[in-house]
Design an enzyme around this catalytic site. Structure first.
Site, short mmCIF file in Angstrom:
data_model
loop_
_atom_site.label_atom_id
_atom_site.label_comp_id
_atom_site.label_asym_id
_atom_site.label_seq_id
_atom_site.Cartn_x
_atom_site.Cartn_y
_atom_site.Cartn_z
N ASP A 1 -25.69 8.52 -19.00
CA ASP A 1 -24.58 9.46 -19.16
C ASP A 1 -23.24 8.71 -19.21
O ASP A 1 -22.85 8.07 -18.24
CB ASP A 1 -24.59 10.45 -18.00
N TYR B 1 -33.24 11.42 -0.97
CA TYR B 1 -34.44 12.27 -1.01
C TYR B 1 -34.10 13.67 -1.51
O TYR B 1 -34.83 14.24 -2.33
CB TYR B 1 -35.08 12.37 0.38
N HIS C 1 -29.00 16.37 -21.43
CA HIS C 1 -27.83 15.66 -20.92
C HIS C 1 -27.57 16.01 -19.47
O HIS C 1 -27.57 17.19 -19.11
CB HIS C 1 -26.60 16.02 -21.77
#
Length: 142
Positions: free
Chosen positions: A64, A113, A22
């Site tokens: 989520d 990034y 999770h």
């Protein structure tokens, strides 16, 4: 092969998705993304486009539900005139699979990034659309 798992999901990718917990994040990267230099774990999916792979992943992977925006897009660099029609495709796929209508946050290129370097894995695809990079945050299996 297994019944019910898309042939786009390689054994290596299936293992990665199962290992993730999770709130772990996974990057689905376009063909221009520097995956090899940014990934903790790199999964090759050359020759595959992101929309089809995204749809296959979301059949196995919950987003989520405890965060406002469980997906992130690499924002267009200011001054770049690139169009991002692929974002609408992603939105339609996510809405169809999860019901979420506004799942995305836009992340500045270099911040994206840095976030990718911390992601559990990067999937390197053959996607040719510009600014097609996507981060998914894994949810709880219920």
């Amino acid at each position: 092969m297994l019944i019910g798992i898309s042939k786009l999901i390689s054994p290596e990718l299936l293992k990665i998705l199962m290992e993730m917990g999770h709130s772990d994040e996974i990057v689905i990267a376009d063909g221009n993304f520097p995956g090899a230099s940014h990934a903790q774990r790199l999964v090759r999916a050359d020759g595959h486009n992101i929309p089809e792979l995204l749809d296959a992943i979301l059949q196995l992977f919950p987003l989520d539900q405890y965060v406002e925006k469980p997906a992130a897009l690499m924002g267009v660099v200011p001054g770049d005139t690139a169009e991002t029609p692929i974002w609408a495709e992603y939105g339609a796929i996510i809405e169809a699979r999860t019901g979420l209508k506004e799942p995305f946050e836009e992340v500045e290129r270099f911040a994206f990034y840095e976030r990718a370097k911390k992601a559990y894995a990067v999937i390197a695809t053959g996607e040719s659309a510009l600014y097609a990079n996507l981060i998914l945050k894994k949810g709880v299996i219920q």
